[in-house]
Design a protein around this motif. Structure first.
Motif, PDB file in Angstrom:
ATOM      1  N   GLY A 187       0.788  -1.223   0.000  1.00 45.93           N
ATOM      2  CA  GLY A 187       0.000   0.000   0.000  1.00 45.93           C
ATOM      3  C   GLY A 187       0.818   1.268   0.000  1.00 45.93           C
ATOM      4  N   ARG A 188       2.095   1.179  -0.360  1.00 49.93           N
ATOM      5  CA  ARG A 188       2.946   2.367  -0.390  1.00 49.93           C
ATOM      6  C   ARG A 188       3.159   2.761  -1.846  1.00 49.93           C
ATOM      7  NH1 ARG A 188       8.201   1.062   2.947  1.00 49.93           N
ATOM      8  NH2 ARG A 188       8.160  -0.754   1.537  1.00 49.93           N
ATOM      9  N   VAL A 189       2.395   3.661  -2.324  1.00 49.41           N
ATOM     10  CA  VAL A 189       2.473   4.061  -3.728  1.00 49.41           C
ATOM     11  C   VAL A 189       2.837   5.531  -3.892  1.00 49.41           C
ATOM     12  CG1 VAL A 189       0.835   2.309  -4.451  1.00 49.41           C
ATOM     13  CG2 VAL A 189      -0.009   4.545  -3.747  1.00 49.41           C
ATOM     14  N   GLU A 190       3.171   6.225  -2.791  1.00 48.91           N
ATOM     15  CA  GLU A 190       3.487   7.640  -2.896  1.00 48.91           C
ATOM     16  C   GLU A 190       4.857   7.822  -3.532  1.00 48.91           C
ATOM     17  OE1 GLU A 190       5.153   6.123   0.927  1.00 48.91           O
ATOM     18  OE2 GLU A 190       3.236   5.995  -0.165  1.00 48.91           O
ATOM     19  N   ALA A 191       4.970   8.880  -4.307  1.00 50.62           N
ATOM     20  CA  ALA A 191       6.237   9.185  -4.970  1.00 50.62           C
ATOM     21  C   ALA A 191       7.015  10.192  -4.149  1.00 50.62           C
ATOM     22  CB  ALA A 191       5.983   9.745  -6.366  1.00 50.62           C
ATOM     23  N   GLY A 192       8.320  10.124  -4.244  1.00 43.42           N
ATOM     24  CA  GLY A 192       9.177  11.096  -3.588  1.00 43.42           C
ATOM     25  C   GLY A 192       9.746  10.635  -2.270  1.00 43.42           C
ATOM     26  N   ALA A 193       9.196   9.593  -1.656  1.00 40.09           N
ATOM     27  CA  ALA A 193       9.693   9.119  -0.368  1.00 40.09           C
ATOM     28  C   ALA A 193      10.830   8.134  -0.582  1.00 40.09           C
ATOM     29  CB  ALA A 193       8.567   8.456   0.418  1.00 40.09           C
ATOM     30  N   GLU A 194      11.831   8.209   0.303  1.00 45.41           N
ATOM     31  CA  GLU A 194      12.951   7.274   0.217  1.00 45.41           C
ATOM     32  C   GLU A 194      12.497   5.887   0.605  1.00 45.41           C
ATOM     33  OE1 GLU A 194      16.745   7.745   2.134  1.00 45.41           O
ATOM     34  OE2 GLU A 194      17.080   9.636   1.111  1.00 45.41           O
ATOM     35  N   ASP A 195      12.936   4.911  -0.182  1.00 44.69           N
ATOM     36  CA  ASP A 195      12.567   3.521   0.086  1.00 44.69           C
ATOM     37  C   ASP A 195      13.836   2.728   0.374  1.00 44.69           C
ATOM     38  OD1 ASP A 195      11.624   0.980   0.239  1.00 44.69           O
ATOM     39  OD2 ASP A 195      10.464   1.045  -1.600  1.00 44.69           O
ATOM     40  N   PRO A 196      14.081   2.376   1.649  1.00 47.27           N
ATOM     41  CA  PRO A 196      15.293   1.617   1.983  1.00 47.27           C
ATOM     42  C   PRO A 196      15.352   0.261   1.281  1.00 47.27           C
ATOM     43  CG  PRO A 196      14.292   2.542   3.960  1.00 47.27           C
ATOM     44  CD  PRO A 196      13.312   2.731   2.846  1.00 47.27           C
ATOM     45  N   ALA A 197      14.179  -0.360   1.063  1.00 45.47           N
ATOM     46  CA  ALA A 197      14.162  -1.671   0.412  1.00 45.47           C
ATOM     47  C   ALA A 197      14.678  -1.572  -1.023  1.00 45.47           C
ATOM     48  CB  ALA A 197      12.744  -2.240   0.432  1.00 45.47           C
ATOM     49  N   LEU A 198      14.263  -0.511  -1.732  1.00 48.34           N
ATOM     50  CA  LEU A 198      14.732  -0.321  -3.108  1.00 48.34           C
ATOM     51  C   LEU A 198      16.235  -0.095  -3.137  1.00 48.34           C
ATOM     52  CD1 LEU A 198      14.308   0.189  -6.140  1.00 48.34           C
ATOM     53  CD2 LEU A 198      13.792   2.573  -5.571  1.00 48.34           C
ATOM     54  N   ARG A 199      16.725   0.718  -2.226  1.00 53.55           N
ATOM     55  CA  ARG A 199      18.155   1.015  -2.199  1.00 53.55           C
ATOM     56  C   ARG A 199      18.972  -0.225  -1.837  1.00 53.55           C
ATOM     57  NH1 ARG A 199      19.135   6.748  -1.775  1.00 53.55           N
ATOM     58  NH2 ARG A 199      17.158   7.797  -2.219  1.00 53.55           N
ATOM     59  N   ALA A 200      18.445  -1.019  -0.904  1.00 56.23           N
ATOM     60  CA  ALA A 200      19.149  -2.251  -0.538  1.00 56.23           C
ATOM     61  C   ALA A 200      19.168  -3.240  -1.697  1.00 56.23           C
ATOM     62  CB  ALA A 200      18.488  -2.881   0.688  1.00 56.23           C
ATOM     63  N   LEU A 201      18.049  -3.338  -2.408  1.00 58.91           N
ATOM     64  CA  LEU A 201      17.986  -4.236  -3.560  1.00 58.91           C
ATOM     65  C   LEU A 201      18.968  -3.807  -4.644  1.00 58.91           C
ATOM     66  CD1 LEU A 201      16.630  -6.563  -5.128  1.00 58.91           C
ATOM     67  CD2 LEU A 201      14.894  -4.914  -5.883  1.00 58.91           C
ATOM     68  N   LEU A 202      18.965  -2.512  -4.960  1.00 53.07           N
ATOM     69  CA  LEU A 202      19.887  -2.010  -5.969  1.00 53.07           C
ATOM     70  C   LEU A 202      21.340  -2.191  -5.539  1.00 53.07           C
ATOM     71  CD1 LEU A 202      18.036   1.262  -7.020  1.00 53.07           C
ATOM     72  CD2 LEU A 202      18.522  -0.687  -8.504  1.00 53.07           C
ATOM     73  N   MET A 203      21.627  -1.928  -4.267  1.00 50.12           N
ATOM     74  CA  MET A 203      22.997  -2.063  -3.767  1.00 50.12           C
ATOM     75  C   MET A 203      23.476  -3.506  -3.906  1.00 50.12           C
ATOM     76  SD  MET A 203      25.170  -0.166  -1.449  1.00 50.12           S
ATOM     77  CE  MET A 203      26.647  -0.671  -0.566  1.00 50.12           C
ATOM     78  N   GLN A 204      22.601  -4.455  -3.585  1.00 55.67           N
ATOM     79  CA  GLN A 204      22.974  -5.861  -3.671  1.00 55.67           C
ATOM     80  C   GLN A 204      23.257  -6.269  -5.111  1.00 55.67           C
ATOM     81  OE1 GLN A 204      19.943  -8.543  -2.299  1.00 55.67           O
ATOM     82  NE2 GLN A 204      21.034 -10.373  -3.002  1.00 55.67           N
ATOM     83  N   ARG A 205      22.339  -5.910  -6.019  1.00 53.99           N
ATOM     84  CA  ARG A 205      22.495  -6.329  -7.408  1.00 53.99           C
ATOM     85  C   ARG A 205      23.668  -5.614  -8.083  1.00 53.99           C
ATOM     86  NH1 ARG A 205      18.110  -9.345  -9.140  1.00 53.99           N
ATOM     87  NH2 ARG A 205      19.504  -9.835 -10.871  1.00 53.99           N
ATOM     88  N   ILE A 206      23.877  -4.339  -7.759  1.00 53.46           N
ATOM     89  CA  ILE A 206      25.021  -3.617  -8.323  1.00 53.46           C
ATOM     90  C   ILE A 206      26.320  -4.214  -7.806  1.00 53.46           C
ATOM     91  CG2 ILE A 206      26.228  -1.404  -8.351  1.00 53.46           C
ATOM     92  CD1 ILE A 206      23.492  -0.045  -8.412  1.00 53.46           C
ATOM     93  N   GLY A 207      26.344  -4.572  -6.507  1.00 47.86           N
ATOM     94  CA  GLY A 207      27.538  -5.209  -5.957  1.00 47.86           C
ATOM     95  C   GLY A 207      27.866  -6.515  -6.658  1.00 47.86           C
ATOM     96  N   GLU A 208      26.836  -7.317  -6.936  1.00 49.21           N
ATOM     97  CA  GLU A 208      27.061  -8.579  -7.657  1.00 49.21           C
ATOM     98  C   GLU A 208      27.560  -8.314  -9.072  1.00 49.21           C
ATOM     99  OE1 GLU A 208      23.274 -10.411  -7.469  1.00 49.21           O
ATOM    100  OE2 GLU A 208      23.440 -10.989  -5.355  1.00 49.21           O
TER     101      GLU A 208
END
Length: 240
Positions: A187-208
């Protein structure tokens, strides 16, 4: 920030020098292989040309050129000549991988963190309309991310190469589709808010992805050498 910049700048400069030296070393090795194996094998093969079709070619006349071009041994010699630029291409490709390896080893964690933050920041401010996030990879470019990260990582060619490597190999569309589903489910569809889950996912995949960039392979060189050896052996058998 002022206390970090004096130490960060020399580190980036040293990394750039090491990356440039690694690239130049691999290109030099490619040039040496092109001369020794590529050109050397070609001229050694030419010295032994006495296979089918060669006597007719030496006889002269209008059919000499046709006989020469139709000789299997000559065709193999022509193909052997192409290994000279091929070794150079392998050297350049391996040089790029080694230069990227130097950058990843020195700044891999920082690169992964900064890239994840930059990409996530662009995604978080976008509307959550259907299909919009799936087009996000088209809006991310090496130029835009390089400009955004230049104050921290510099704008050298090695850094740009790493960013381009990540963008080409990161499955952003699939990752964003999965993330968008999770957003709607929670239920989190607002734009502009920081999403730690997105950043963690990107960090993991970029690291790999960066780990793959930090391990250049010699397999292309072995393949080229194997092909040349097989072709040279076939030519020598024809001229025996």
């Amino acid at each position: 920030m002022s206390t970090n910049s004096p130490t960060a700048t020399p580190s980036l400069v040293r990394t750039g020098v090491k990356a440039g030296a690694a690239f130049a070393g691999s290109v030099f090795q490619g040039a040496v292989l092109a001369l020794l194996l590529g050109a050397g094998g070609f001229f050694y093969y030419l010295s032994r040309l006495d296979g089918p079709g060669m006597p007719a070619a030496r006889a002269g006349g209008a059919g000499a050129i046709v006989a020469l071009l139709a000789a299997p041994s000559v065709l193999i010699g022509v193909m052997l000549m192409f290994f000279v630029p091929l070794y150079m291409m392998v050297g350049v490709s391996h040089g790029r991988s080694r230069a990227m390896q130097q950058v990843v080893r020195a700044h891999g964690e920082t690169l992964a963190q900064r890239l994840a933050g930059a990409i996530a920041g662009r995604i978080e401010v976008m509307p959550r309309a259907h299909g919009v996030l799936q087009r996000t990879p088209d809006w991310l470019s090496v130029d835009s991310l390089s400009r955004q990260l230049a104050p921290v990582l510099g704008d050298g060619r090695a850094v740009r190469a790493v960013i381009g490597f990540v963008l080409k190999r990161l499955p952003l569309s699939d990752m964003l589709a999965q993330w968008q589903q999770n957003q709607h489910a929670q239920g989190r569809v607002e734009a502009g808010a920081e999403d730690p889950a997105l950043r963690a996912l990107l960090m993991q995949r970029i690291g790999e992805t960066l780990e793959d960039a930090a391990t250049p392979s010699r397999m292309p060189l072995w393949i080229v050498m194997g092909l040349q050896a097989a072709l040279l052996a076939a030519g020598l058998w024809l001229t025996a």
